[in-house]
Design a protein around this motif. Structure first.
Motif, PDB file in Angstrom:
ATOM      1  N   THR A 153     -55.483-152.489  50.748  1.00 43.90           N
ATOM      2  CA  THR A 153     -54.627-153.458  51.432  1.00 43.90           C
ATOM      3  C   THR A 153     -53.312-152.790  51.841  1.00 43.90           C
ATOM      4  N   PRO A 154     -52.940-152.883  53.116  1.00 39.21           N
ATOM      5  CA  PRO A 154     -51.701-152.236  53.576  1.00 39.21           C
ATOM      6  C   PRO A 154     -50.456-152.882  52.948  1.00 39.21           C
ATOM      7  N   PRO A 195     -56.541-147.603  54.692  1.00 40.08           N
ATOM      8  CA  PRO A 195     -56.328-148.320  55.956  1.00 40.08           C
ATOM      9  C   PRO A 195     -56.409-147.388  57.157  1.00 40.08           C
ATOM     10  N   PHE A 207     -50.488-148.195  50.951  1.00 39.20           N
ATOM     11  CA  PHE A 207     -51.573-149.129  50.646  1.00 39.20           C
ATOM     12  C   PHE A 207     -51.774-149.238  49.143  1.00 39.20           C
ATOM     13  N   ARG A 237     -45.055-147.680  55.558  1.00 42.93           N
ATOM     14  CA  ARG A 237     -46.358-148.252  55.239  1.00 42.93           C
ATOM     15  C   ARG A 237     -47.109-147.375  54.245  1.00 42.93           C
ATOM     16  N   ARG A 252     -52.038-158.205  54.321  1.00 41.57           N
ATOM     17  CA  ARG A 252     -51.105-157.113  54.089  1.00 41.57           C
ATOM     18  C   ARG A 252     -49.955-157.643  53.240  1.00 41.57           C
TER      19      ARG A 252
END
Length: 307
Positions: free
Chosen positions: A301-302, A142, A228, A226, A187
Motif C-alpha cells: 500500500t502506497p 507499488p 510503501f 512516497r 493509500r
C-alpha cells in the motif's frame, strides 16, 4: 385545250405523291446516317462494358498499434549471483525515486516466480533480483510507471548509506512478464504540518485515523515523499509499543546508517505514549487504534508523507 406542253390536272396528285415519297426517303436516310455516325468529342462519354459494375471503394487500413516504452526482453537470466532487494540491501546501481511526490499508478506488482530480475535500465542487464517472498516483506511493490513490457516500481533497500550515497527511496524496472499485477485501491497520506494520518480510497473516500502524531527531529528527520507498507510485526520486547503492531515502511532514515545495533534504520508507524511533535528518530508515532488500522492494509500500500 389551250396550247403548250403543260401536264394535265389529272397527273398532279401522282407527281405530288412521288415527290413526297422522295423527300421522306431522304429524311430517313439522313436520320440513319446521324444515328450511325460517332459522337463528337464534346458529346463523347466514358466507355463502359455491358454488364460492368462500379468497383467498391478500398477499405481504410487499420494501423498496427506501436508498443509503448522500452522494447520487450525475453531473455532468461541466472539470478544466483545478483543481490536480493530487501530491507538490508545496498545496491548502488539502482536509482532512487526521482519524483517522490508524484502520483503512482493504481497497481501493485509481485514476482510471479521465485524471483524476478530487477533492472536499473531496461536496455541493460539486471543488477538485482526481487524474491517472491522474504522474511521482512518488500516483495509486493507499488508501480510508478506502466508500459507494455515493463513496470517501474518502488523497492526496499538503499542505494547507499548516509554519507556514502543517497539513502532515499529506491526504484527499479521489472518485466511485466515476471510479475503478477493487482489493483492498489488505497493509500496512506501523512501531513506533518496538519498532524494528520488518513487512509484514502480510490474514488476519494477518506478516513482520518490520527489527528496528532510525532515525527523526526531536525537531526533525525522523517523521510518525505512516497514509499510503501513493507512489513507488519508485533515485537513484545519493544516495550514502548505496548504490544501494538509496528508497521514498517520501505524507506529509511536520511541521516542514520543503522539503529538499535542493526545495519538498517527503517521508518515505521508505531504506538508510543509520547506522540506529539518533532521528537522521534524518524518514525511516526500514532495512537493504538491507528496502528491497528494500518496493520489491516495489504503489503505494498502506497504511503505519502508531506510537511
Amino acid at each position: 385545250m389551250n396550247g403548250g406542253t403543260g401536264l394535265s390536272r389529272r397527273a398532279l396528285p401522282r407527281v405530288a405523291l412521288v415527290v413526297g415519297a422522295a423527300v421522306l426517303v431522304a429524311v430517313a436516310a439522313w436520320a440513319a446516317v446521324a444515328l450511325l455516325a460517332p459522337p463528337s468529342d464534346a458529346q463523347a462519354g466514358p466507355a463502359r462494358a455491358v454488364g460492368a459494375q462500379t468497383p467498391a471503394a478500398a477499405p481504410t487500413p487499420t494501423p498496427t498499434p506501436t508498443p509503448t516504452g522500452f522494447p520487450e526482453n525475453t531473455r532468461a537470466y541466472d539470478l544466483s549471483g545478483l543481490p536480493a532487494v530487501d530491507v538490508f540491501a545496498v545496491v548502488p546501481e539502482l536509482p532512487v525515486d526521482d519524483e517522490p511526490f508524484a502520483a503512482l499508478e493504481p497497481l501493485l506488482a509481485q514476482p510471479a516466480a521465485a524471483a524476478a530480475p530487477v533492472f536499473a535500465d531496461p536496455r541493460g542487464e539486471p543488477v538485482a533480483q526481487l524474491p517472491q517472498t522474504q522474511t521482512y516483506g518488500g516483495t509486493v511493490v507499488p508501480v510508478v510507471e506502466r508500459q507494455d513490457h515493463w513496470v517501474r516500481v518502488l523497492l526496499a533497500g538503499r542505494q547507499g548509506l548516509p554519507g556514502d550515497g543517497d539513502p532515499s527511496q529506491l526504484s527499479g524496472w521489472i518485466r511485466v512478464s515476471d510479475v503478477t499485477l493487482s489493483a492498489a485501491t488505497q493509500r496512506v497520506e501523512v501531513d506533518i504540518s496538519d498532524r494528520t494520518v488518513r487512509i484514502v480510497t480510490e474514488g476519494g473516500d477518506e478516513e482520518l485515523i490520527a489527528d496528532d502524531l510525532a515525527w523526526g527531529t531536525a537531526e533525525t528527520p522523517t523521510p518525505l515523499g512516497r514509499s510503501f507498507l513493507m512489513f507488519t510485526d508485533v515485537v513484545e520486547e519493544f516495550a514502548y509499543t505496548r504490544g501494538n503492531p509496528l508497521v514498517y515502511l520501505s524507506v529509511q532514515s536520511p541521516t542514520l546508517a543503522g539503529f538499535g545495533g542493526q545495519s538498517v534504520a527503517v521508518t515505521a508507524f508505531h504506538y508510543h505514549d509520547q506522540r506529539s511533535g518533532p521528537i522521534s528518530n524518524g518514525c511516526l508515532r500514532v495512537p493504538a487504534e491507528a496502528t491497528a488500522r494500518l496493520a489491516d492494509l495489504p503489503p505494498g500500500t502506497p504511503v505519502y508523507i508531506s510537511e
